[in-house]
Design a protein around this motif. Structure first.
Motif, PDB file in Angstrom:
ATOM      1  N   SER A   1      -6.207  19.125   0.189  1.00 23.09           N
ATOM      2  CA  SER A   1      -5.371  19.986  -0.707  1.00 23.09           C
ATOM      3  C   SER A   1      -3.710  19.644  -1.182  1.00 23.09           C
ATOM      4  O   SER A   1      -3.668  20.133  -1.080  1.00 23.09           O
ATOM      5  CB  SER A   1      -5.511  21.207  -0.182  1.00 23.09           C
ATOM      6  N   SER A   2      -3.138  18.368   0.212  1.00 27.38           N
ATOM      7  CA  SER A   2      -2.076  18.324   0.635  1.00 27.38           C
ATOM      8  C   SER A   2      -2.119  17.124  -0.186  1.00 27.38           C
ATOM      9  O   SER A   2      -0.275  16.605  -0.366  1.00 27.38           O
ATOM     10  CB  SER A   2      -0.955  18.761   1.680  1.00 27.38           C
ATOM     11  N   GLY A   3      -2.777  16.746  -1.733  1.00 26.94           N
ATOM     12  CA  GLY A   3      -2.542  15.202  -1.784  1.00 26.94           C
ATOM     13  C   GLY A   3      -2.851  14.552  -1.112  1.00 26.94           C
ATOM     14  O   GLY A   3      -2.605  13.029  -1.382  1.00 26.94           O
ATOM     15  N   GLU A   4      -3.235  14.598   0.057  1.00 26.79           N
ATOM     16  CA  GLU A   4      -3.025  13.163   1.123  1.00 26.79           C
ATOM     17  C   GLU A   4      -4.433  12.584   0.390  1.00 26.79           C
ATOM     18  O   GLU A   4      -5.266  13.452   0.615  1.00 26.79           O
ATOM     19  CB  GLU A   4      -3.102  13.696   2.937  1.00 26.79           C
ATOM     20  N   THR A   5      -4.667  10.964   0.761  1.00 25.42           N
ATOM     21  CA  THR A   5      -5.553  10.470   0.240  1.00 25.42           C
ATOM     22  C   THR A   5      -6.627   9.084   1.517  1.00 25.42           C
ATOM     23  O   THR A   5      -5.495   8.856   2.169  1.00 25.42           O
ATOM     24  CB  THR A   5      -5.565  10.047  -0.398  1.00 25.42           C
ATOM     25  N   VAL A   6      -7.694   9.139   1.620  1.00 23.65           N
ATOM     26  CA  VAL A   6      -8.194   8.003   2.803  1.00 23.65           C
ATOM     27  C   VAL A   6      -9.076   7.297   2.192  1.00 23.65           C
ATOM     28  O   VAL A   6      -9.959   7.996   0.711  1.00 23.65           O
ATOM     29  CB  VAL A   6      -8.755   8.639   3.693  1.00 23.65           C
ATOM     30  N   LEU A   7      -9.527   6.420   2.153  1.00 20.03           N
ATOM     31  CA  LEU A   7     -10.554   5.536   1.918  1.00 20.03           C
ATOM     32  C   LEU A   7     -12.123   5.659   2.394  1.00 20.03           C
ATOM     33  O   LEU A   7     -11.555   5.515   3.948  1.00 20.03           O
ATOM     34  CB  LEU A   7     -10.200   4.233   1.229  1.00 20.03           C
ATOM     35  N   ILE A   8     -12.464   5.429   1.844  1.00 18.18           N
ATOM     36  CA  ILE A   8     -14.194   5.602   2.187  1.00 18.18           C
ATOM     37  C   ILE A   8     -15.050   4.498   1.618  1.00 18.18           C
ATOM     38  O   ILE A   8     -14.786   4.172   0.686  1.00 18.18           O
ATOM     39  CB  ILE A   8     -14.918   7.310   2.379  1.00 18.18           C
ATOM     40  N   ASN A   9     -15.338   3.819   2.856  1.00 22.42           N
ATOM     41  CA  ASN A   9     -16.427   2.823   1.592  1.00 22.42           C
ATOM     42  C   ASN A   9     -17.505   1.975   2.989  1.00 22.42           C
ATOM     43  O   ASN A   9     -17.049   2.430   3.974  1.00 22.42           O
ATOM     44  CB  ASN A   9     -15.641   1.643   1.872  1.00 22.42           C
ATOM     45  N   ALA A  10     -18.575   1.588   2.513  1.00 21.70           N
ATOM     46  CA  ALA A  10     -19.532   1.037   3.376  1.00 21.70           C
ATOM     47  C   ALA A  10     -19.000  -0.119   3.838  1.00 21.70           C
ATOM     48  O   ALA A  10     -18.329  -1.300   3.429  1.00 21.70           O
ATOM     49  CB  ALA A  10     -20.659   0.537   2.618  1.00 21.70           C
ATOM     50  N   GLY A  11     -19.584  -0.869   4.937  1.00 22.07           N
ATOM     51  CA  GLY A  11     -19.238  -1.898   5.372  1.00 22.07           C
ATOM     52  C   GLY A  11     -20.490  -2.880   4.378  1.00 22.07           C
ATOM     53  O   GLY A  11     -21.119  -1.876   3.595  1.00 22.07           O
ATOM     54  N   GLU A  12     -18.899  -4.333   4.804  1.00 20.96           N
ATOM     55  CA  GLU A  12     -20.069  -5.258   3.489  1.00 20.96           C
ATOM     56  C   GLU A  12     -21.841  -5.209   4.042  1.00 20.96           C
ATOM     57  O   GLU A  12     -22.424  -6.177   2.917  1.00 20.96           O
ATOM     58  CB  GLU A  12     -19.533  -6.778   4.025  1.00 20.96           C
ATOM     59  N   GLU A  13     -22.602  -4.817   5.176  1.00 15.40           N
ATOM     60  CA  GLU A  13     -23.669  -5.245   5.436  1.00 15.40           C
ATOM     61  C   GLU A  13     -24.234  -4.463   4.294  1.00 15.40           C
ATOM     62  O   GLU A  13     -25.782  -4.362   4.736  1.00 15.40           O
ATOM     63  CB  GLU A  13     -24.226  -5.475   6.838  1.00 15.40           C
ATOM     64  N   ASN A  14     -23.598  -3.434   4.028  1.00 14.15           N
ATOM     65  CA  ASN A  14     -24.567  -2.401   3.615  1.00 14.15           C
ATOM     66  C   ASN A  14     -23.618  -2.208   1.969  1.00 14.15           C
ATOM     67  O   ASN A  14     -24.120  -1.273   1.416  1.00 14.15           O
ATOM     68  CB  ASN A  14     -24.095  -0.974   3.912  1.00 14.15           C
ATOM     69  N   GLY A  15     -23.408  -3.118   1.366  1.00  9.81           N
ATOM     70  CA  GLY A  15     -22.830  -3.532  -0.578  1.00  9.81           C
ATOM     71  C   GLY A  15     -21.800  -3.082  -0.152  1.00  9.81           C
ATOM     72  O   GLY A  15     -21.094  -2.824  -1.634  1.00  9.81           O
ATOM     73  N   GLY A  16     -20.727  -2.980   0.823  1.00 13.27           N
ATOM     74  CA  GLY A  16     -19.229  -2.441   0.293  1.00 13.27           C
ATOM     75  C   GLY A  16     -18.326  -3.583   0.799  1.00 13.27           C
ATOM     76  O   GLY A  16     -19.177  -4.815   0.744  1.00 13.27           O
ATOM     77  N   GLU A  17     -17.085  -2.891   0.588  1.00 10.96           N
ATOM     78  CA  GLU A  17     -16.555  -4.504   0.490  1.00 10.96           C
ATOM     79  C   GLU A  17     -15.436  -4.764   2.190  1.00 10.96           C
ATOM     80  O   GLU A  17     -14.553  -5.294   2.199  1.00 10.96           O
ATOM     81  CB  GLU A  17     -14.809  -4.053   0.120  1.00 10.96           C
ATOM     82  N   GLY A  18     -15.463  -3.161   2.785  1.00 15.98           N
ATOM     83  CA  GLY A  18     -14.806  -3.609   3.899  1.00 15.98           C
ATOM     84  C   GLY A  18     -13.703  -2.755   4.138  1.00 15.98           C
ATOM     85  O   GLY A  18     -13.224  -2.393   4.585  1.00 15.98           O
ATOM     86  N   ALA A  19     -12.928  -2.503   2.753  1.00 15.02           N
ATOM     87  CA  ALA A  19     -11.983  -1.293   2.562  1.00 15.02           C
ATOM     88  C   ALA A  19     -12.120   0.012   2.814  1.00 15.02           C
ATOM     89  O   ALA A  19     -13.148   0.655   1.796  1.00 15.02           O
ATOM     90  CB  ALA A  19     -11.636  -2.212   1.295  1.00 15.02           C
ATOM     91  N   GLY A  20     -10.809   0.331   4.117  1.00 16.50           N
ATOM     92  CA  GLY A  20     -11.356   2.026   4.244  1.00 16.50           C
ATOM     93  C   GLY A  20     -12.508   2.378   5.205  1.00 16.50           C
ATOM     94  O   GLY A  20     -12.881   1.607   5.661  1.00 16.50           O
TER      95      GLY A  20
END
Length: 140
Positions: free
Chosen positions: A21-40
């Motif tokens: 609600s304060s506008g702060e953000t965080v990235l969430i991502n799956a690991g490369e082993e699960n189809g993600g790119e590792g960012a977040g």
């Protein structure tokens, strides 16, 4: 009663952006082993960060109120992930590390104990599904 709101938006592939609600953000991502790119951060790792952050804020506030001399302070969390789905943490270790030449160990331990036993709501939530072990280390 207080209501907390977070909006989590799909950014494509296996990445989400979560905004409070304060506008702060965080990235969430799956690991490369699960189809993600590792960012977040991974969701379960975020839970450990929330645990450390909740307790850390308590302890930092108590350090200030008690006027304690601490040069550095960190919290290391580790957790055992079960093998079967849904995979959950069943054992968690939280290690508090204090650094400084003039550490008041008794008061610092009291600050940790107050957080763990009284103030940290995330710690209490973890206790509902995991065994939580707490360790405190003083480095002079």
């Amino acid at each position: 009663m207080s209501i907390h709101n977070v909006t989590t938006t799909w950014k494509g592939k296996m990445q989400f952006e979560s905004t409070n609600s304060s506008g702060e953000t965080v990235l969430i991502n799956a690991g490369e082993e699960n189809g993600g790119e590792g960012a977040g951060l991974r969701p379960k790792a975020m839970m450990l960060s929330a645990l450390a952050g909740c307790s850390g804020l308590d302890v930092a506030s108590l350090i200030e109120k008690m006027k304690l001399e601490v040069e550095d302070f960190k919290i290391e969390t580790s957790a055992n992930l079960t093998e079967e789905h849904p995979k959950i943490y069943d054992q968690v270790t939280v290690e508090y590390h204090f650094y400084g030449a003039n550490l008041n160990e008794a008061k610092l331990q009291r600050a940790v104990d107050l957080s763990v036993e009284k103030y940290c709501g995330v710690m209490e939530m973890f206790r509902k599904f995991a065994t939580v072990e707490v360790k405190t280390f003083f480095h002079k």
